[in-house]
Design an enzyme around this catalytic site. Structure first.
Site, short mmCIF file in Angstrom:
data_model
loop_
_atom_site.label_atom_id
_atom_site.label_comp_id
_atom_site.label_asym_id
_atom_site.label_seq_id
_atom_site.Cartn_x
_atom_site.Cartn_y
_atom_site.Cartn_z
N LYS A 1 21.04 -22.95 -51.24
CA LYS A 1 19.74 -22.77 -50.67
C LYS A 1 19.48 -21.29 -50.24
CE LYS A 1 16.50 -23.58 -47.46
NZ LYS A 1 16.37 -24.55 -46.42
N LYS B 1 16.35 -14.98 -40.68
CA LYS B 1 17.70 -15.72 -40.63
C LYS B 1 18.24 -15.97 -41.84
CE LYS B 1 18.30 -20.05 -40.48
NZ LYS B 1 17.96 -21.68 -40.63
P1 NA7 Z 1 12.08 -26.52 -35.98
O1 NA7 Z 1 10.79 -27.60 -36.16
O2 NA7 Z 1 12.05 -25.24 -35.14
O3 NA7 Z 1 13.38 -27.48 -35.30
C1 NA7 Z 1 14.67 -26.97 -34.94
C2 NA7 Z 1 15.69 -28.29 -34.37
O4 NA7 Z 1 16.80 -27.49 -33.80
C3 NA7 Z 1 14.80 -28.84 -33.41
O5 NA7 Z 1 14.99 -30.11 -33.14
C4 NA7 Z 1 15.48 -28.00 -31.99
O6 NA7 Z 1 15.60 -28.75 -30.88
C5 NA7 Z 1 16.76 -27.79 -32.49
N1 NA7 Z 1 17.51 -26.95 -31.88
C6 NA7 Z 1 17.49 -25.44 -32.00
N2 NA7 Z 1 18.32 -25.01 -31.09
C7 NA7 Z 1 19.19 -25.99 -30.72
C8 NA7 Z 1 20.35 -25.81 -29.80
N3 NA7 Z 1 20.85 -24.68 -29.46
N4 NA7 Z 1 20.97 -27.10 -29.38
C9 NA7 Z 1 20.41 -28.43 -30.05
N5 NA7 Z 1 19.23 -28.28 -30.69
C10 NA7 Z 1 18.71 -27.32 -31.11
O7 NA7 Z 1 12.82 -26.10 -37.49
P2 NA7 Z 1 12.50 -26.92 -38.71
O8 NA7 Z 1 12.67 -28.53 -38.40
O9 NA7 Z 1 11.42 -26.37 -39.53
O10 NA7 Z 1 13.75 -26.41 -39.58
C11 NA7 Z 1 15.23 -26.63 -39.26
C12 NA7 Z 1 16.34 -26.27 -40.35
O11 NA7 Z 1 15.58 -26.42 -41.63
C13 NA7 Z 1 16.42 -24.77 -40.44
O12 NA7 Z 1 17.66 -24.50 -40.70
C14 NA7 Z 1 15.53 -23.98 -41.25
O13 NA7 Z 1 16.03 -23.13 -41.84
C15 NA7 Z 1 15.43 -25.26 -42.52
P3 NA7 Z 1 14.10 -28.49 -29.61
O14 NA7 Z 1 13.12 -29.31 -30.23
O15 NA7 Z 1 13.86 -27.18 -29.68
O16 NA7 Z 1 14.79 -28.79 -28.31
#
Ligand code: NA7
Length: 287
Positions: A171, A239
């Site tokens: 990826k 990232k």
């Molecule tokens: P988003 O829409 O920014 O979603 C990120 C998700 O990760 C979201 O559910 C966040 O929860 C969650 N998140 C982020 N940090 C944390 C921590 N510290 N603890 C728990 N959960 C967290 O990204 P995408 O869905 O567009 O993409 C996700 C992945 O796919 C990423 O690796 C990309 O590179 C490809 P929140 O809603 O902010 O509470």
């Protein structure tokens, strides 16, 4: 039918969960910010109060979170995924994270008698909504075969790549090309524009030429009209480039054009454009 768990209901994770619900699966979900998951509960998703509770409710558990640190948060600690891993469970991480972290996690999951696959995806929110997402699979083949039907409900293209960590490596190898392509397009477009060809005309010609990849066809128009929702922003692309650079150092692969694209993203961040779609690379170069 298999009970599915889903942790990380952001832009991608939320829509994947919706597809699984539409396919008829029972899905128990968790998101750090519960309010963002309400629309899925309205569509029939069951809610659990922690990653551990999701694991306890499901046979196949997915995560799709922002980065390695976020994955560490949902997998570790007394309420994390690892605390609930047991024989018979299959854990699938779809986040783009460091391959070494992913491999390490798979080893910890195996120590508890369960199985893990890394299954990152290629394609945007639009690709997902069109039912055209591409999935790459790392881990043992037998585990992949066991859940292939669920993966096919997410997207029609599934490619087995190799052992744990290999799919996230794949990826990252794909995503670096996306950024480099955008850097190259931006430089060419800027040259055409400064030479007196209107931006719209030059862009149209680019997109009618052999250069036009599916990714550029989708994203390059954002140079003219910014998207309403920047689903893949500067931060996210950077990232992935930083992960690529770490791998490049580890594997002695000089990623020369990645370094250039990465600096353009840093420039965009310095201009306060970190949350914009990464198509803003053009504007960062043009200013
Ligand atoms: P988003 O829409 O920014 O979603 C990120 C998700 O990760 C979201 O559910 C966040 O929860 C969650 N998140 C982020 N940090 C944390 C921590 N510290 N603890 C728990 N959960 C967290 O990204 P995408 O869905 O567009 O993409 C996700 C992945 O796919 C990423 O690796 C990309 O590179 C490809 P929140 O809603 O902010 O509470």
């Amino acid at each position: 039918m298999t009970n599915i768990g889903f942790i990380g209901l952001g832009e991608m994770g939320g829509r994947i969960t919706q597809r699984l619900l539409v396919a008829g699966y029972t899905v128990t979900g968790y998101n750090r910010t519960k309010a963002k998951a309400q629309w899925l509960m309205d569509e029939g998703m069951l809610w659990a109060d922690s990653p551990l509770r999701v694991v306890q409710a499901a046979d196949v558990i997915f995560t799709m979170v922002s980065n390695t640190a976020a994955l560490q948060d949902v997998t570790g600690g007394p309420n994390g995924i690892l605390a609930g891993m047991a024989p018979g469970k299959i854990y699938v991480d779809m986040s783009t994270v460091s391959p070494s972290f992913s491999r390490n996690l798979a080893a910890q999951v195996a120590d508890q008698g369960a199985k893990m696959l890394d299954v990152p995806v290629s394609g945007s929110v639009i690709t997902l909504e069109q039912g055209n997402l591409s999935l790459m699979i790392g881990g043992d083949r037998e585990t992949f075969e066991q859940i292939k039907e669920i993966l096919l409900a997410i997207g029609p293209k599934v490619n087995y790549v190799g052992e744990n960590g290999k799919a996230v490596l794949m990826k990252i190898a794909i995503n670096l090309s996306l950024a480099v392509q955008f850097q190259a397009l931006s430089e060419g477009l800027l040259l055409a524009e400064k030479g007196g060809i209107p931006r719209e005309t030059a862009l149209e010609v680019f997109l009618n030429s052999v250069l036009a990849s599916p990714s550029l066809k989708y994203r390059a128009p954002f140079i003219i009209n910014k998207p309403a929702n920047p689903w893949f922003n500067v931060n996210m692309m950077q990232k992935d480039l930083v992960l690529a650079q770490e791998l490049g150092r580890e594997l002695n692969v000089p990623l020369t054009s990645v370094a250039v694209a990465n600096e353009t993203l840093t420039m965009a961040r310095a201009m306060g454009l970190a949350e914009e779609d990464y198509a803003i690379m053009f504007e960062a170069l043009a200013r």
